[in-house]
Each structure stands twice: as C-alpha cells, then as structure tokens.
Design a protein around this motif. Structure first.
Motif, PDB file in Angstrom:
ATOM      1  N   GLU A   1       2.304  -9.158  -6.458  1.00 44.06           N
ATOM      2  CA  GLU A   1       3.640  -8.887  -5.904  1.00 44.06           C
ATOM      3  C   GLU A   1       4.605  -8.358  -6.961  1.00 44.06           C
ATOM      4  N   GLY A   2       4.539  -8.902  -8.163  1.00 41.05           N
ATOM      5  CA  GLY A   2       5.427  -8.451  -9.229  1.00 41.05           C
ATOM      6  C   GLY A   2       5.207  -7.000  -9.605  1.00 41.05           C
ATOM      7  N   LEU A   3       3.944  -6.580  -9.602  1.00 42.10           N
ATOM      8  CA  LEU A   3       3.655  -5.184  -9.934  1.00 42.10           C
ATOM      9  C   LEU A   3       4.053  -4.245  -8.806  1.00 42.10           C
ATOM     10  N   VAL A   4       3.947  -4.709  -7.566  1.00 45.14           N
ATOM     11  CA  VAL A   4       4.423  -3.907  -6.441  1.00 45.14           C
ATOM     12  C   VAL A   4       5.926  -3.688  -6.585  1.00 45.14           C
TER      13      VAL A   4
ATOM     14  N   GLU B   1       2.045   2.591  -7.707  1.00 45.29           N
ATOM     15  CA  GLU B   1       1.111   1.507  -7.371  1.00 45.29           C
ATOM     16  C   GLU B   1      -0.323   1.936  -7.675  1.00 45.29           C
ATOM     17  N   ASP B   2      -0.668   3.165  -7.270  1.00 47.94           N
ATOM     18  CA  ASP B   2      -2.015   3.674  -7.544  1.00 47.94           C
ATOM     19  C   ASP B   2      -2.293   3.688  -9.044  1.00 47.94           C
ATOM     20  N   LEU B   3      -1.313   4.102  -9.814  1.00 46.06           N
ATOM     21  CA  LEU B   3      -1.468   4.120 -11.269  1.00 46.06           C
ATOM     22  C   LEU B   3      -1.739   2.719 -11.794  1.00 46.06           C
ATOM     23  N   LEU B   4      -0.970   1.741 -11.340  1.00 41.88           N
ATOM     24  CA  LEU B   4      -1.153   0.370 -11.822  1.00 41.88           C
ATOM     25  C   LEU B   4      -2.478  -0.233 -11.358  1.00 41.88           C
ATOM     26  N   GLU B   5      -2.941   0.155 -10.181  1.00 40.77           N
ATOM     27  CA  GLU B   5      -4.241  -0.346  -9.708  1.00 40.77           C
ATOM     28  C   GLU B   5      -5.384   0.190 -10.558  1.00 40.77           C
ATOM     29  N   THR B   6      -5.316   1.465 -10.883  1.00 42.10           N
ATOM     30  CA  THR B   6      -6.418   2.074 -11.637  1.00 42.10           C
ATOM     31  C   THR B   6      -6.269   1.899 -13.144  1.00 42.10           C
ATOM     32  N   SER B   7      -5.045   1.714 -13.605  1.00 45.86           N
ATOM     33  CA  SER B   7      -4.792   1.580 -15.049  1.00 45.86           C
ATOM     34  C   SER B   7      -3.763   0.482 -15.298  1.00 45.86           C
TER      35      SER B   7
ATOM     36  N   GLU C   1      -3.135  -1.255 -17.678  1.00 48.56           N
ATOM     37  CA  GLU C   1      -2.521  -1.191 -19.012  1.00 48.56           C
ATOM     38  C   GLU C   1      -1.267  -0.324 -19.016  1.00 48.56           C
ATOM     39  N   GLN C   2      -1.010   0.394 -17.924  1.00 46.28           N
ATOM     40  CA  GLN C   2       0.183   1.232 -17.822  1.00 46.28           C
ATOM     41  C   GLN C   2       1.425   0.451 -17.402  1.00 46.28           C
ATOM     42  N   GLU C   3       1.285  -0.854 -17.204  1.00 47.75           N
ATOM     43  CA  GLU C   3       2.453  -1.650 -16.803  1.00 47.75           C
ATOM     44  C   GLU C   3       3.562  -1.579 -17.853  1.00 47.75           C
ATOM     45  N   ALA C   4       3.225  -1.779 -19.119  1.00 51.49           N
ATOM     46  CA  ALA C   4       4.255  -1.753 -20.169  1.00 51.49           C
ATOM     47  C   ALA C   4       4.947  -0.388 -20.243  1.00 51.49           C
ATOM     48  N   PRO C   5       4.194   0.728 -20.267  1.00 55.82           N
ATOM     49  CA  PRO C   5       4.880   2.026 -20.261  1.00 55.82           C
ATOM     50  C   PRO C   5       5.732   2.240 -19.005  1.00 55.82           C
TER      51      PRO C   5
END
Length: 149
Positions: A4-7, A86-92, A94-98
């Motif tokens: 939920e937080g990443l969404v 969302e798609d980016l965060l699902e597949t990568s 590690e992109q959360e910080a950027p």
C-alpha cells in the motif's frame, strides 16, 4: 502486487508529475522522470521523454478549455502515470529511493499551496459510522465520547 505504501508513492508521483507539467520547472521534472522511467537505457529514456511531451501537450490543450472534460483529462493522465510508476516499482523495487527523490524534487518545484498528490475525496457516513479522510500531511483522529473506557 505492490504494498500500500508503494502504491501511495506511485500515486503521488503520478499526480505530482502531471501538476508539474504546467509549471516553469517542467523541463527539469521531465528529464528526471524520464531518467527514472528509462532505468539507464538511453533509448527508453528518449521514449519516455516523448511520452511526457505528448502528455504535456494534451494537458496544455485541456487547460485552455477549462471545462469538465479538461479536468477529466488531468485525472486520466494522473492515473496513467501512477500506473507507469507502479509498474516500475513492481519490476524494479530498487527504484523506490530514486522515485522518492523525484517526489521531493516535484514538491520543491510546484507552486506554493500546490502539493504533489492532489486528492479529491467524496465520503458519506450514516448511522454510527465515523470517518477519517486525509489527502496528505499529519492527521490525528479520536473517535468516541472522549470518556476513558
């Protein structure tokens, strides 16, 4: 499936990016978003820049009308960019910080009084229902009679 937080991060990035499209800081926002979505691939970064430019052109045209259809375009584009993030965060993951860095930059660039992550809420309560709805910031809620139990 994203947590939920990443969404929420993706949603805020999507709406913040759409808001930034009509600001003077757009070029920097565009370049940072394209770099993030391109994931180090120059060709993909270029495709994302073109996609961002098309979105901005659509939003600029919609803003000129100022009608409900224009507002719906903003909502639709915010949702589309949220999905891309969302798609980016699902597949990568590690992109959360950027992505959070992009959010910080967007917040700095948006006009005062405007915040990345515009939220519209329509809520209805009845009977004994209680609600607590927040768009952003800090919220403290207390429900009940206020008497210790």
């Amino acid at each position: 499936m994203l947590a939920e937080g990443l969404v929420a991060v993706a949603a805020t990035a999507g709406s913040g990016l759409v808001q930034a499209m009509t600001t003077d800081a757009w070029q920097q926002c565009r370049d940072r978003a394209a770099r993030l979505l391109g994931r180090g691939d120059a060709g993909e970064e270029s495709r994302q820049q073109a996609r961002l430019d098309r979105t901005r052109a659509e939003l600029t045209q919609a803003a000129a009308t100022g009608d409900e259809e224009g507002r719906q375009i903003v909502v639709r584009q915010s949702a589309a960019w949220q999905t891309r993030f969302e798609d980016l965060l699902e597949t990568s993951p590690e992109q959360e910080a950027p992505m959070r860095e992009l959010l910080g930059f967007l917040r700095e660039q948006l006009p005062s009084g405007s915040a990345a992550g515009t939220v519209t809420v329509h809520a209805t309560a009845s009977e004994q229902a209680q609600q607590a709805v927040q768009g952003q910031g800090t919220q403290h809620n207390s429900f009940g009679s206020g008497q210790p139990q």
